[in-house]
Write a protein that holds these residues in place. Sequence first.
Motif, short mmCIF file in Angstrom:
data_model
loop_
_atom_site.label_atom_id
_atom_site.label_comp_id
_atom_site.label_asym_id
_atom_site.label_seq_id
_atom_site.Cartn_x
_atom_site.Cartn_y
_atom_site.Cartn_z
N ASN A 74 29.43 40.99 45.44
CA ASN A 74 30.50 40.02 46.44
C ASN A 74 31.67 39.57 46.09
O ASN A 74 32.21 39.56 44.64
N GLY A 75 32.39 39.70 47.03
CA GLY A 75 33.43 38.98 46.79
C GLY A 75 34.31 37.76 48.35
O GLY A 75 33.21 37.52 48.76
N GLY A 114 52.56 40.87 47.13
CA GLY A 114 51.79 42.28 47.25
C GLY A 114 50.12 41.70 46.85
O GLY A 114 49.29 42.22 47.57
N TRP A 115 49.84 40.85 45.98
CA TRP A 115 48.67 40.41 45.95
C TRP A 115 47.64 40.01 47.15
O TRP A 115 46.55 40.04 46.64
N ILE A 116 48.91 39.50 48.45
CA ILE A 116 47.71 39.05 49.26
C ILE A 116 46.66 39.70 49.37
O ILE A 116 45.13 39.75 50.13
N LYS A 117 47.28 41.28 49.73
CA LYS A 117 46.00 42.29 50.24
C LYS A 117 46.07 42.82 48.77
O LYS A 117 45.05 43.93 48.95
N HIS A 118 46.49 42.89 47.45
CA HIS A 118 46.03 43.92 46.61
C HIS A 118 45.60 42.43 45.12
O HIS A 118 46.80 42.23 44.28
N LEU A 119 45.10 42.21 45.09
CA LEU A 119 44.55 40.96 44.69
C LEU A 119 44.63 41.18 43.01
O LEU A 119 44.44 40.38 41.99
N ASP A 120 44.39 42.69 42.60
CA ASP A 120 44.73 42.50 41.13
C ASP A 120 45.65 42.25 41.00
O ASP A 120 46.18 42.52 39.52
N ASP A 121 46.89 42.49 41.31
CA ASP A 121 48.02 42.01 40.97
C ASP A 121 48.50 40.99 40.15
O ASP A 121 49.36 40.33 39.97
N LEU A 122 47.61 39.94 40.71
CA LEU A 122 47.74 38.45 40.25
C LEU A 122 47.71 38.88 38.57
O LEU A 122 48.23 37.75 38.29
N ARG A 123 47.43 39.77 38.56
CA ARG A 123 47.26 39.86 36.93
C ARG A 123 48.88 39.91 36.47
O ARG A 123 49.49 39.02 34.65
N LYS A 124 49.75 40.06 37.03
CA LYS A 124 50.97 39.40 36.70
C LYS A 124 51.41 38.52 36.50
O LYS A 124 52.75 38.20 35.81
N LEU A 125 50.70 37.69 36.68
CA LEU A 125 50.78 36.07 36.40
C LEU A 125 50.56 36.15 34.76
O LEU A 125 51.22 34.68 34.71
N GLU A 126 50.42 36.83 34.38
CA GLU A 126 49.45 36.44 32.69
C GLU A 126 51.29 36.78 31.74
O GLU A 126 51.43 36.02 31.05
N ALA A 127 52.10 37.43 32.55
CA ALA A 127 53.51 37.21 31.54
C ALA A 127 53.92 35.88 31.91
O ALA A 127 54.70 35.53 31.07
N GLY A 151 41.55 39.27 40.67
CA GLY A 151 42.05 40.65 41.20
C GLY A 151 40.10 40.70 41.61
O GLY A 151 39.90 41.57 43.15
N LYS A 152 38.49 41.15 40.69
CA LYS A 152 37.99 41.93 41.56
C LYS A 152 37.50 40.96 42.53
O LYS A 152 36.21 42.02 43.22
N PHE A 153 37.39 40.04 42.51
CA PHE A 153 36.06 39.24 43.46
C PHE A 153 37.14 39.26 45.09
O PHE A 153 36.76 37.80 45.95
#
Length: 839
Positions: free
Chosen positions: A481-482, A507-520, A806-808
């Motif tokens: 599920n997501g 961009g994360w709103i359509k490509h949630l994997d982009d949230l990874r950029k927050l790790e920086a 992002g996966k979810f």
Amino acid sequence: TVPNQPIECVPTVVVEDDRTGLSVETLKRAFQDNLFYIQGKFANIATQNDYYMALAYTVRDRLLRRWLTTAETHTHQGVRTVAYLSAEFLMGPHLGNNLISLGIYDEAKQAITELGLDFDALLQQEEEPGLGNGGLGRLAACYLDSMASLDIPSIGYGIRYEFGIFDQDIRDGWQIESTDKWLRYGNPWEISRPEWAVEVKLGGHTERYTDENGRNRTRWIPHEVVMGIPYDTPILGYKTNTATTLRLWSAAAAESFDFAAFNSGDYFRAVQQKTVSETLTKVLYPNDESAQGKKLRLAQQIFFVSCSLQDMMLILIRQGIPLEQFHEKFAVQLNDTHPAIAVAELMRLLMDEHGIEWDTAWRITQKTLSYTNHTLLPEALERWGMGLFSTLLPRHLEIIYEINSQFLDDIRRKFPNDDARLSRMSLIDEAGERYVRMAHLACVGSHAINGVAALHSELLKQDVLRDFYELYPEKFSNKTNGVTPRRFMVLSNPRLTNLITSKIGDGWIKHLDDLRKLEAFVEDADFRQQWRDIKLAIKQDLATYIKQVNGIDVDPTSLFDIQAKRIHEYKRQHLDVLHIITLYNRIKANPDVHITPRTFIFGGKAAPGYFMAKLIIKLINSVGDVVNNDPDVRDRLKVVFLKDYNVKFAQRVYPAADLSEQISLAGKEASGTGNMKFSMNGSLTIGTLDGANVEIRDEVGAENFFLFGLTTPEVYELKAKGYNPYHYYESNPALKAVIDRIASGGFSNGDTNLFNPLVSTLLYKDDYLLLADYQSYIDCQDRVSQTYLDQEYWTRLSILNSARMGKFSSDRSIREYCEDIWYVKPVAVELKEYVQAGT
Ligand code: NBX
């Protein structure tokens, strides 16, 4: 109805007129225009609802060009379309979401504010369409959002219940239900299409006859015919032109049908009959996770399934596409077994109504349908008593018998001399009273079967659907599920959205994997401070709400520990309560003991007939009454039950959590989706290895997840060797003290009877192993409390949780369904140049 004329009125909308323009000035003008011409009010007598309606119509106008163009594009291109069949769509309010999708949220806010009105109050005014119980219905809603956002040709088919999930009030600590009158002030989002009504037959008997080609055919002479009227609601994708349709069916009397009564002059009886038909779509059944076997419920299922399949056929027929191509034009997803009668109904329509031969019809049916299972609980598997089934659906029963006979032959070929297997797998349960097994029907009639999280899909193969997996391994897959980040982040958490976007763009709103950029930014102390400030401000807002509604003072700096979901024993809200009482006991034993201040927040509805669930609500409120008012506690613990938890309210709750409780017994929660919504908004999770928790933990990292409890194999093992809850009670003094405090009337003014059903179930039955998991849970909660003391560290974990979610996104889930099950591709929708009318 008169066939469509090719007329020129389509492209004459002015590009920037009051119905399409997106500027603040145009929106203001359009709003005032709608207030006057649609609501029929001068501003000085307009109610809050008039203002809401004026704004809603202003927004709907802006959806229409996209919506109609989407339908037209898909029709012209003859594309394959997903039809998502679901008895429930738990949409939540439309207004805010549509503003976000259109990209005019800020403009609308400015327009409304400049007109001197309170924009947030207008958003709150919307009565949400609560046409679902919980996760399953909300999943369908998230999937519509994602299909539209990904430009997938699609339509959601369901039921337009006049009354959705009941409203919940709390009186004296108990749940009280009242009807959800969501249509009371009108629904600005839907358009009814009576010209596309279809008829559904019920009851009666069947007859054989020979058709003009000398073929043997079957005719169904029904006892009753009900009309289905479609109501369409546009679902616009995020920043795209694709607007999908949610088509909900409402039942109405087929006046012309009851000719017998009319002929005998019994006009009143004929009119009375109308009310019977119209009760069909009156009310949503409020039971999640339990099958009830009520005739009206089966009638609802065949009603919406038949309407939807007939509608798909009419769409093809209007375009001159032969029905032999049905499966090339539609991929029909069955959301659990509620629409599983589609297997027999599609066969019936193809054969009896359209003269297609059995073998061809069967091939079309299997290629068209696919089935999602949402539960492992045996009591939730739908089966219909033979008496009821044959009375209501005599023709479907014949078809099911024939499917079954061919199916059993197939098993005999593959597994010779295995009678036990035959009776386990038969579409008919013949162990005692005879039943039709809907999950079996769905499995046989579909080309694909999926579970909703990795663990769940494995358990389906090993357990509930094991025989079917052995027969058709190629049909099985997992689709975790997501949830849609548009509603559950952008709309519900604008502050966090702005902070994230300021760092990594949108961009994360359509490509949630982009949230990874927050790790920086995890090591950026300023960023962490901003992240914390936002969480605190949101908690402050919820604290204000709690004060208003519950009259309880809560400290916004305390740890907000939230469990929000339907109340069910397997979800174990009462395990959470055992923890609260454990802390309370520590305080009572030593008032100066160190305690990390916590606010325990619960929300959720109990099925009205589920006594234990209602007693759990009463227990939560009773423990709250004691703990919240005991001076020894010194406000370090607060317990709050938030009444009437629904989508609108959930959007305020998810962002406010520090800790998300996902504590079901391992192997019971198919997936969970609230777990994803909390985590995206920066909450940490305390949870078991159940459902999607397993994958959430894999994504965020074991070190960022509070894990406790037995694993699924350990649960099976413990049960196999004979589980004795009393043993845990006797041998754990802290646990014993907790149970004893409940049992001795510590939360019921000395009444030892009130909670006795709960206490004795725990001590002597405990199907969901609360006592076995108790100590592990308490130890884990102690680690949570310790961790929260280091706010810098906690914030790091919180950021990492959001960053790794992002996966979810339901966009990922929908992409997987498209590739593996539906074979449907995105289709771009281009808005035509509109002719400037100029006047
Ligand atoms: O479906 C839920 C599961 O319990 C969750 O684990 C899962 O995440 C979610 C989406 O896949 N099931 C659910 O919500 N069921 C119902 O609401 C329901 C409604 C009517 C009914 C049976 C179940 N007759």
